[in-house]
Design a protein around this motif. Structure first.
Motif, PDB file in Angstrom:
ATOM      1  N   CYS A   5      39.267  39.278  39.130  1.00 26.48           N
ATOM      2  CA  CYS A   5      40.535  38.548  39.261  1.00 26.48           C
ATOM      3  C   CYS A   5      41.646  39.537  38.656  1.00 26.48           C
ATOM      4  O   CYS A   5      42.832  39.066  38.724  1.00 26.48           O
ATOM      5  CB  CYS A   5      40.186  37.274  38.226  1.00 26.48           C
ATOM      6  N   SER A  40      41.470  43.020  39.689  1.00 30.36           N
ATOM      7  CA  SER A  40      41.327  44.146  40.686  1.00 30.36           C
ATOM      8  C   SER A  40      42.599  44.087  41.608  1.00 30.36           C
ATOM      9  O   SER A  40      43.037  43.080  42.226  1.00 30.36           O
ATOM     10  CB  SER A  40      40.069  43.939  41.375  1.00 30.36           C
ATOM     11  N   TYR A  83      40.511  42.223  44.683  1.00 27.66           N
ATOM     12  CA  TYR A  83      40.902  41.017  44.034  1.00 27.66           C
ATOM     13  C   TYR A  83      40.027  39.837  44.574  1.00 27.66           C
ATOM     14  O   TYR A  83      39.808  39.510  45.770  1.00 27.66           O
ATOM     15  CB  TYR A  83      42.308  40.530  44.266  1.00 27.66           C
ATOM     16  N   LYS A  96      39.724  35.614  43.116  1.00 33.76           N
ATOM     17  CA  LYS A  96      39.864  34.480  42.127  1.00 33.76           C
ATOM     18  C   LYS A  96      38.848  34.051  41.626  1.00 33.76           C
ATOM     19  O   LYS A  96      38.009  33.850  42.154  1.00 33.76           O
ATOM     20  CB  LYS A  96      40.902  33.477  42.826  1.00 33.76           C
ATOM     21  N   THR A 134      43.395  42.924  32.341  1.00 35.49           N
ATOM     22  CA  THR A 134      44.557  43.723  33.150  1.00 35.49           C
ATOM     23  C   THR A 134      45.158  44.865  32.356  1.00 35.49           C
ATOM     24  O   THR A 134      45.404  45.954  32.999  1.00 35.49           O
ATOM     25  CB  THR A 134      45.753  42.585  33.591  1.00 35.49           C
TER      26      THR A 134
END
Length: 123
Positions: free
Chosen positions: A78, A80, A84, A86, A102
């Motif tokens: 989530c 990346s 990506y 979710k 993050t």
């Protein structure tokens, strides 16, 4: 790294790398092929053949190699940038873990995008 160290010696045989670095030949072939397909390496067939850098090792960011061989740099899908996904049942904007991961991703990328293959062989 071995190819970068031997860059001025010309093409290097897969068997030499496998023996010197104790990497199974089939596994190494797959790695070198991925690096070749991405344009980082080239190869030459026949006498005096083998693999060699297509780009100068100082032009190859570690982030590029790591993504190519290992996939995402981010520890969670989530966060990346390139891979990506979710998370299920998660509100990313409210998730504290997402915010921390993050920050980890950004800090890691800041290093890996500014360090090259040449940095590893030169210490």
């Amino acid at each position: 790294m071995y190819l970068a160290e031997k860059q001025t010696d010309g093409p290097v045989l897969i068997a030499e790398i496998s023996k010197k670095k104790k990497i199974p030949l089939k596994f190494l072939e797959n790695i070198l092929l991925e690096l070749k397909n991405d344009g980082i390496l080239s190869s030459k067939k026949g006498k005096g053949g083998g693999y060699f850098f297509n780009l100068d090792p100082s032009e190859v960011p570690l982030a590029q190699v790591m993504r190519l061989l290992d996939g995402p740099i981010a520890l969670l899908p989530c966060v990346s940038l390139n891979f990506y996904e979710k998370c299920k049942n998660c509100e990313e904007k409210k998730c504290g873990f997402n915010k921390v991961m993050t920050e980890v991703r950004d800090t890691t990328l800041a290093i890996l995008e500014n360090k090259t293959v040449a940095d590893i062989i030169h210490g």
